[in-house]
Design an enzyme around this catalytic site. Structure first.
Site, short mmCIF file in Angstrom:
data_model
loop_
_atom_site.label_atom_id
_atom_site.label_comp_id
_atom_site.label_asym_id
_atom_site.label_seq_id
_atom_site.Cartn_x
_atom_site.Cartn_y
_atom_site.Cartn_z
N LYS A 21 -6.09 17.46 -7.70
CA LYS A 21 -5.87 16.54 -8.44
C LYS A 21 -7.04 15.86 -9.36
CE LYS A 21 -5.10 12.10 -7.16
NZ LYS A 21 -4.58 10.87 -6.58
N LYS A 62 -11.02 9.99 -9.15
CA LYS A 62 -12.05 9.28 -9.78
C LYS A 62 -13.03 9.14 -8.56
CE LYS A 62 -9.77 4.75 -9.01
NZ LYS A 62 -8.22 4.83 -9.10
N LYS A 85 -7.41 11.23 2.80
CA LYS A 85 -8.34 10.06 2.95
C LYS A 85 -9.45 10.06 4.26
CE LYS A 85 -7.40 7.92 -1.22
NZ LYS A 85 -7.41 6.66 -2.03
P1 ATP Z 1 -8.59 7.99 -5.79
O1 ATP Z 1 -8.68 8.93 -7.07
O2 ATP Z 1 -9.67 7.17 -5.59
O3 ATP Z 1 -7.96 8.87 -4.66
P2 ATP Z 1 -6.03 7.38 -7.15
O4 ATP Z 1 -6.58 7.37 -8.58
O5 ATP Z 1 -5.30 8.40 -6.62
O6 ATP Z 1 -7.35 6.98 -6.27
P3 ATP Z 1 -4.78 4.82 -7.68
O7 ATP Z 1 -5.85 4.40 -8.48
O8 ATP Z 1 -4.22 3.69 -6.71
O9 ATP Z 1 -5.31 6.08 -6.89
O10 ATP Z 1 -3.81 5.50 -8.47
C1 ATP Z 1 -2.90 4.67 -9.37
C2 ATP Z 1 -1.59 5.44 -9.78
O11 ATP Z 1 -2.35 6.60 -10.80
C3 ATP Z 1 -0.73 6.07 -8.90
O12 ATP Z 1 0.49 5.71 -9.27
C4 ATP Z 1 -1.13 7.51 -8.72
O13 ATP Z 1 0.17 8.20 -8.58
C5 ATP Z 1 -1.48 7.73 -10.59
N1 ATP Z 1 -2.49 8.98 -10.37
C6 ATP Z 1 -3.77 9.15 -9.77
N2 ATP Z 1 -4.33 10.44 -9.93
C7 ATP Z 1 -3.34 10.87 -11.01
C8 ATP Z 1 -3.42 12.09 -11.55
N3 ATP Z 1 -4.52 12.94 -11.11
N4 ATP Z 1 -2.41 12.35 -12.46
C9 ATP Z 1 -1.28 11.62 -12.41
N5 ATP Z 1 -1.22 10.45 -11.80
C10 ATP Z 1 -2.25 10.27 -11.06
#
Ligand code: ATP
Ligand code: LTN
Length: 336
Positions: A201, A204, A119
């Site tokens: 990964k 969003k 980040k």
């Molecule tokens: P950003 O994409 O903005 O960095 P994020 O989606 O990683 O944000 P959160 O919205 O806080 O962050 O994630 C919420 C949950 O979703 C967490 O438990 C995270 O591990 C899970 N998660 C996020 N992206 C993935 C993915 N691509 N596959 C599986 N689990 C995910």
């Protein structure tokens, strides 16, 4: 209440930083629902709005995203009357314990966190102290509820390990105070990858819209995004070296249908990517379509949403304040 006292506890959270992706759903939210349905746990599900401001947020967007996320929690099947769903900022104990744990977390530990490194390279103009101490606040979220289990995607595992270290460190310094929690990482879909770059990964915050599926994307858009997903020139639905794109679609299909990877390889033996992608798209639409319909009802019903988050905060505070009092006493603060 007596029944709840004897139940094991779950705590998890998602940040209100935008519409959730299919990755968030499969890696986290869907498991929140399944674990709640098992009825073995008292589940505290939180919207981590304090965490979200570690990255710049437009106040109006943050408000909308926060309400949207609550509606999406409910539309996905969480029962906000059975167990509390609440906003982190409504329960001051999170900031209180967050500070105490900041003072138990070493600079070196926080410097090693890969989310911080990611980040801070993405937001080089805003490497703030909150972004750095984010994991101590996350530890506070979990330890306040004496959670046994924390459902998360794979990318959050490192933060959970730090949480366990902090709990153990505090317990050793004083006396038994915190439950040391276990992660719950799903076997399928713990890390859904980008549709455009399957080595990254699905996120969003990716600038390429075709790389992710949002839970609220129009259904025809979902189909198009899957049709455009990167594969390879092999035309063979199998796992293997250089086939990360296909493998990612297979794990999406597996997560949506419950079929194993082996079963999927057999199902598409001799078929091309066109048929396979259509089947993946249909499976995603079959899961997200009904959630989108329910979401439309919940988001219109602001009174109901308010009822859920108010009672959620009250129930969360009851548990969290007990832990804060205990911690403050052990640290040596005078009782108010
Ligand atoms: P950003 O994409 O903005 O960095 P994020 O989606 O990683 O944000 P959160 O919205 O806080 O962050 O994630 C919420 C949950 O979703 C967490 O438990 C995270 O591990 C899970 N998660 C996020 N992206 C993935 C993915 N691509 N596959 C599986 N689990 C995910
Ligand atoms: N850091 C998490 C969101 C989060 C969380 C938590 C997850 C904040 N507090 C407590 C589990 C438990 C993320 O997904 N980015």
């Amino acid at each position: 209440m007596e029944n709840n006292e004897s139940k094991k506890r779950i705590l998890s959270a998602i940040q209100p930083t935008g519409v959730l992706t299919l990755g968030n759903y499969v890696g986290a939210l869907r498991n929140f629902v399944q674990l709640q349905k098992e009825d073995k746990y008292e589940c505290f599900y939180m919207i981590a709005d304090l965490h979200s401001i570690t990255v710049k947020q437009e106040p109006k967007d943050l408000r909308n995203n926060s309400l949207d996320l609550l509606a999406l929690f409910l539309a996905s099947g969480l029962d906000g009357e059975k167990d509390p769903i609440f906003y982190q900022s409504h329960v001051p104990a999170h900031s209180q314990l967050g500070w105490v744990l900041d003072c138990f977390t070493y600079f070196g530990e926080l410097s090693r966190m890969t989310q911080f490194k990611d980040k801070s390279s993405k937001h080089a103009d805003n490497i703030n102290a909150g972004l750095f101490t984010y994991p101590s606040l996350m530890a506070a979220d979990i330890l306040l509820y004496q959670a046994d289990l924390v459902p998360i995607g794979k990318d959050q595992k490192q933060h959970l390990e730090l949480t366990r270290d902090l709990a153990t460190r505090f317990n050793h310094t004083y006396s038994d105070t915190f439950k040391v929690p276990e992660p719950y990482i799903p076997k399928v879909g713990a890390k859904i990858m980008s549709l455009q770059n399957p080595l990254q990964k699905m996120s969003k915050s990716d600038p390429n819209e075709n790389s992710y599926i949002l839970m609220l994307d129009p259904l025809d858009r979902i189909v198009n995004k899957i049709k455009r997903a990167v594969t390879d020139s092999d035309a063979c639905v199998k796992r293997g070296e250089g086939k990360e794109g296909v493998e990612n679609l297979m794990s999406i299909y597996s997560a949506m249908t419950g079929k194993t990877m082996d079963e999927i390889e057999v199902e598409f033996d001799g078929k091309g990517y066109g048929d396979f992608k259509m089947a993946v798209a249909e499976s995603v639409v079959a899961v997200l379509g009904p959630i989108q319909e329910k979401y439309k009802d919940y988001i219109k019903n602001k009174d109901y949403l308010e009822k859920i988050y108010r009672s959620g905060a009250e129930r969360a505070m009851y548990v969290a304040n007990k832990t804060v009092s205990k911690v403050n006493r052990k640290v040596g603060f005078i009782r108010p």
